[in-house]
Design a protein around this motif. Sequence first.
Motif, PDB file in Angstrom:
ATOM      1  N   ALA A 210       0.820  -1.210   0.000  1.00 10.33           N
ATOM      2  CA  ALA A 210       0.000   0.000   0.000  1.00 10.33           C
ATOM      3  C   ALA A 210       0.855   1.262   0.000  1.00 10.33           C
ATOM      4  CB  ALA A 210      -0.938  -0.006   1.200  1.00 10.33           C
ATOM      5  N   ALA A 211       1.891   1.302   0.833  1.00 13.16           N
ATOM      6  CA  ALA A 211       2.756   2.476   0.890  1.00 13.16           C
ATOM      7  C   ALA A 211       3.503   2.672  -0.430  1.00 13.16           C
ATOM      8  CB  ALA A 211       3.745   2.343   2.052  1.00 13.16           C
ATOM      9  N   SER A 212       3.919   1.574  -1.049  1.00 11.03           N
ATOM     10  CA  SER A 212       4.591   1.671  -2.352  1.00 11.03           C
ATOM     11  C   SER A 212       3.669   2.282  -3.388  1.00 11.03           C
ATOM     12  CB  SER A 212       5.047   0.284  -2.814  1.00 11.03           C
ATOM     13  OG  SER A 212       5.983  -0.286  -1.917  1.00 11.03           O
ATOM     14  N   LEU A 213       2.399   1.895  -3.368  1.00 13.25           N
ATOM     15  CA  LEU A 213       1.418   2.435  -4.304  1.00 13.25           C
ATOM     16  C   LEU A 213       1.133   3.905  -4.027  1.00 13.25           C
ATOM     17  CD1 LEU A 213      -1.026  -0.595  -4.218  1.00 13.25           C
ATOM     18  CD2 LEU A 213       0.421   0.075  -6.150  1.00 13.25           C
ATOM     19  N   ALA A 214       1.192   4.294  -2.753  1.00 15.54           N
ATOM     20  CA  ALA A 214       0.933   5.682  -2.387  1.00 15.54           C
ATOM     21  C   ALA A 214       1.960   6.621  -2.999  1.00 15.54           C
ATOM     22  CB  ALA A 214       0.926   5.827  -0.864  1.00 15.54           C
ATOM     23  N   PHE A 215       3.190   6.128  -3.202  1.00 17.46           N
ATOM     24  CA  PHE A 215       4.261   6.962  -3.739  1.00 17.46           C
ATOM     25  C   PHE A 215       4.563   6.686  -5.209  1.00 17.46           C
ATOM     26  CE2 PHE A 215       5.067   7.137   0.837  1.00 17.46           C
ATOM     27  CZ  PHE A 215       5.133   8.511   1.004  1.00 17.46           C
ATOM     28  N   ASN A 219       0.441   9.112 -13.102  1.00 13.47           N
ATOM     29  CA  ASN A 219       0.450   9.131 -14.563  1.00 13.47           C
ATOM     30  C   ASN A 219       1.200   7.961 -15.177  1.00 13.47           C
ATOM     31  OD1 ASN A 219      -0.971  11.639 -14.909  1.00 13.47           O
ATOM     32  ND2 ASN A 219       0.869  12.658 -14.138  1.00 13.47           N
ATOM     33  N   ASP A 220       1.869   7.155 -14.356  1.00 19.07           N
ATOM     34  CA  ASP A 220       2.718   6.073 -14.875  1.00 19.07           C
ATOM     35  C   ASP A 220       2.254   4.719 -14.363  1.00 19.07           C
ATOM     36  OD1 ASP A 220       4.322   7.982 -16.121  1.00 19.07           O
ATOM     37  OD2 ASP A 220       5.618   8.171 -14.349  1.00 19.07           O
ATOM     38  N   ASN A 221       2.467   3.679 -15.169  1.00 17.38           N
ATOM     39  CA  ASN A 221       2.245   2.316 -14.696  1.00 17.38           C
ATOM     40  C   ASN A 221       3.260   1.981 -13.607  1.00 17.38           C
ATOM     41  OD1 ASN A 221       0.104   1.762 -16.421  1.00 17.38           O
ATOM     42  ND2 ASN A 221       1.435   0.925 -18.023  1.00 17.38           N
ATOM     43  N   ILE A 222       2.804   1.253 -12.598  1.00 18.89           N
ATOM     44  CA  ILE A 222       3.699   0.851 -11.515  1.00 18.89           C
ATOM     45  C   ILE A 222       4.717  -0.168 -12.019  1.00 18.89           C
ATOM     46  CG2 ILE A 222       1.999   1.257  -9.693  1.00 18.89           C
ATOM     47  CD1 ILE A 222       1.511  -1.805  -9.723  1.00 18.89           C
ATOM     48  N   ASP A 223       5.840  -0.266 -11.305  1.00 10.39           N
ATOM     49  CA  ASP A 223       6.824  -1.322 -11.544  1.00 10.39           C
ATOM     50  C   ASP A 223       6.377  -2.511 -10.694  1.00 10.39           C
ATOM     51  OD1 ASP A 223       8.986  -3.043 -11.691  1.00 10.39           O
ATOM     52  OD2 ASP A 223      10.481  -1.438 -11.596  1.00 10.39           O
ATOM     53  N   LEU A 224       5.552  -3.370 -11.278  1.00  8.69           N
ATOM     54  CA  LEU A 224       4.876  -4.427 -10.525  1.00  8.69           C
ATOM     55  C   LEU A 224       5.851  -5.339  -9.793  1.00  8.69           C
ATOM     56  CD1 LEU A 224       2.279  -5.932  -9.749  1.00  8.69           C
ATOM     57  CD2 LEU A 224       2.429  -7.155 -11.919  1.00  8.69           C
ATOM     58  N   LEU A 225       6.830  -5.881 -10.500  1.00  4.99           N
ATOM     59  CA  LEU A 225       7.739  -6.839  -9.881  1.00  4.99           C
ATOM     60  C   LEU A 225       8.571  -6.184  -8.784  1.00  4.99           C
ATOM     61  CD1 LEU A 225       8.964  -8.961 -12.937  1.00  4.99           C
ATOM     62  CD2 LEU A 225       7.154  -9.458 -11.286  1.00  4.99           C
ATOM     63  N   ASN A 226       8.969  -4.939  -8.999  1.00  6.36           N
ATOM     64  CA  ASN A 226       9.739  -4.231  -7.985  1.00  6.36           C
ATOM     65  C   ASN A 226       8.953  -4.076  -6.693  1.00  6.36           C
ATOM     66  OD1 ASN A 226      10.295  -1.285  -6.717  1.00  6.36           O
ATOM     67  ND2 ASN A 226      12.217  -2.155  -7.473  1.00  6.36           N
ATOM     68  N   GLY A 239       0.826 -11.122  -5.038  1.00  3.32           N
ATOM     69  CA  GLY A 239       0.762 -10.947  -6.485  1.00  3.32           C
ATOM     70  C   GLY A 239      -0.209  -9.833  -6.815  1.00  3.32           C
ATOM     71  N   GLY A 240      -0.244  -9.419  -8.094  1.00  5.87           N
ATOM     72  CA  GLY A 240      -1.160  -8.345  -8.440  1.00  5.87           C
ATOM     73  C   GLY A 240      -1.161  -8.027  -9.909  1.00  5.87           C
ATOM     74  N   ILE A 241      -1.801  -6.934 -10.254  1.00  8.54           N
ATOM     75  CA  ILE A 241      -1.939  -6.507 -11.644  1.00  8.54           C
ATOM     76  C   ILE A 241      -1.266  -5.154 -11.835  1.00  8.54           C
ATOM     77  CG2 ILE A 241      -4.109  -7.757 -11.939  1.00  8.54           C
ATOM     78  CD1 ILE A 241      -5.577  -5.081 -11.676  1.00  8.54           C
ATOM     79  N   ILE A 242      -0.830  -4.893 -13.062  1.00  2.33           N
ATOM     80  CA  ILE A 242      -0.224  -3.598 -13.374  1.00  2.33           C
ATOM     81  C   ILE A 242      -1.320  -2.543 -13.434  1.00  2.33           C
ATOM     82  CG2 ILE A 242       1.002  -2.269 -15.123  1.00  2.33           C
ATOM     83  CD1 ILE A 242       2.462  -4.819 -15.902  1.00  2.33           C
ATOM     84  N   THR A 243      -1.101  -1.458 -12.720  1.00  2.00           N
ATOM     85  CA  THR A 243      -2.027  -0.332 -12.748  1.00  2.00           C
ATOM     86  C   THR A 243      -1.203   0.935 -12.612  1.00  2.00           C
ATOM     87  OG1 THR A 243      -4.012   0.615 -11.738  1.00  2.00           O
ATOM     88  CG2 THR A 243      -2.407  -0.348 -10.247  1.00  2.00           C
ATOM     89  N   LYS A 244      -1.834   2.078 -12.579  1.00  2.00           N
ATOM     90  CA  LYS A 244      -1.112   3.328 -12.360  1.00  2.00           C
ATOM     91  C   LYS A 244      -1.041   3.619 -10.868  1.00  2.00           C
ATOM     92  CE  LYS A 244      -2.265   5.327 -16.840  1.00  2.00           C
ATOM     93  NZ  LYS A 244      -0.938   5.006 -17.401  1.00  2.00           N
ATOM     94  N   GLY A 245      -0.113   4.495 -10.482  1.00  2.00           N
ATOM     95  CA  GLY A 245       0.051   4.854  -9.084  1.00  2.00           C
ATOM     96  C   GLY A 245      -1.024   5.809  -8.595  1.00  2.00           C
ATOM     97  N   THR A 246      -0.787   6.400  -7.425  1.00  2.00           N
ATOM     98  CA  THR A 246      -1.803   7.271  -6.815  1.00  2.00           C
ATOM     99  C   THR A 246      -1.266   8.646  -6.428  1.00  2.00           C
ATOM    100  OG1 THR A 246      -1.337   6.461  -4.575  1.00  2.00           O
ATOM    101  CG2 THR A 246      -2.991   5.241  -5.861  1.00  2.00           C
ATOM    102  N   MET A 247       0.018   8.916  -6.671  1.00  2.00           N
ATOM    103  CA  MET A 247       0.610  10.177  -6.217  1.00  2.00           C
ATOM    104  C   MET A 247       0.537  11.250  -7.294  1.00  2.00           C
ATOM    105  SD  MET A 247       4.425  10.924  -4.667  1.00  2.00           S
ATOM    106  CE  MET A 247       5.284  10.656  -6.245  1.00  2.00           C
ATOM    107  N   TYR A 248       0.015  12.413  -6.903  1.00  2.00           N
ATOM    108  CA  TYR A 248       0.025  13.583  -7.778  1.00  2.00           C
ATOM    109  C   TYR A 248       1.353  14.326  -7.625  1.00  2.00           C
ATOM    110  CZ  TYR A 248      -5.029  13.323  -8.642  1.00  2.00           C
ATOM    111  OH  TYR A 248      -6.289  12.929  -9.047  1.00  2.00           O
ATOM    112  N   VAL A 249       1.834  14.861  -8.731  1.00  2.00           N
ATOM    113  CA  VAL A 249       3.006  15.727  -8.728  1.00  2.00           C
ATOM    114  C   VAL A 249       2.561  17.096  -9.201  1.00  2.00           C
ATOM    115  CG1 VAL A 249       5.343  16.112  -9.607  1.00  2.00           C
ATOM    116  CG2 VAL A 249       4.521  13.785  -9.210  1.00  2.00           C
TER     117      VAL A 249
END
Length: 253
Positions: A210-215, A219-226, A239-249
């Motif tokens: 969850a914290a990884s997704l928060a940061f 606008n970008d797809n997450i690095d799923l394996l990382n 495990g999971g699916i590739i999606t975009k993150g949640t942090m605004y810049v």
Amino acid sequence: MLEIGDLVTRNSYNNDVVFRIVNIDNNVVLLKGIDVRLVADSPLDDLVKFVSSDKENDEDIPVVNEIGTLDRNDYFYLPGRILHLDGDNEYLERCINYYNKNKVKSYGFYLEEEDMSSNILDYLKKYNPDILVITGHDAFYRKRGDNYKNTSNFVEAVREARRYEKSHEKLIIVAGACQSNYEDLIKAGANFASSPKRINIHALDPAIIAASLAFADRNDNIDLLNILERTKYGVSGMGGIITKGTMYVGFPR
């Protein structure tokens, strides 16, 4: 003589997991994992007291907040918000401490696993999170016809959350605990779930995801394996699916 509160391991499982005794009923002992999200029962004579002081320290878990390492210039960052529902008060406190350590906004509540689906909409409407964590305890009973202790409760909670928000990118869901049915949770609508190999997961694994997704940048797809490899047991546990993150810049600061 073993008593409630003692730390023990099970001889029949090669003493692989450290538990705390939470109840003793005649010769049957109810156990809760110290660092894994597992509840189990055991015959009293299968248990031995755990005497080592080499218990894991949550302070050794690395932070995932990478904002401090970025070249900020005049940009500012708004990480995603987390709503964390947990079937274990002690684990919940550890997860909230981890979120605070990472400086991410979170709301955490203790709910029995069987009560999550009937209460989840109220929490979602009140806190409107970007990321929802649904976790607690689970177990896979192979000798009982492939039954799970709490997967069905987690699945119903995920389904209720998806009725509230269908988009996997507007609401990212992290669900499951030790040995949960990974496939059923993903089919129900979770973005991330445990446990692909039906193994135990660490108490902080859902929080690390969850914290990884928060940061992760919105606008970008997450690095799923990382992200998965940041957890205790990697892709075997989560495990999971590739999606975009949640942090605004944003700009300027």
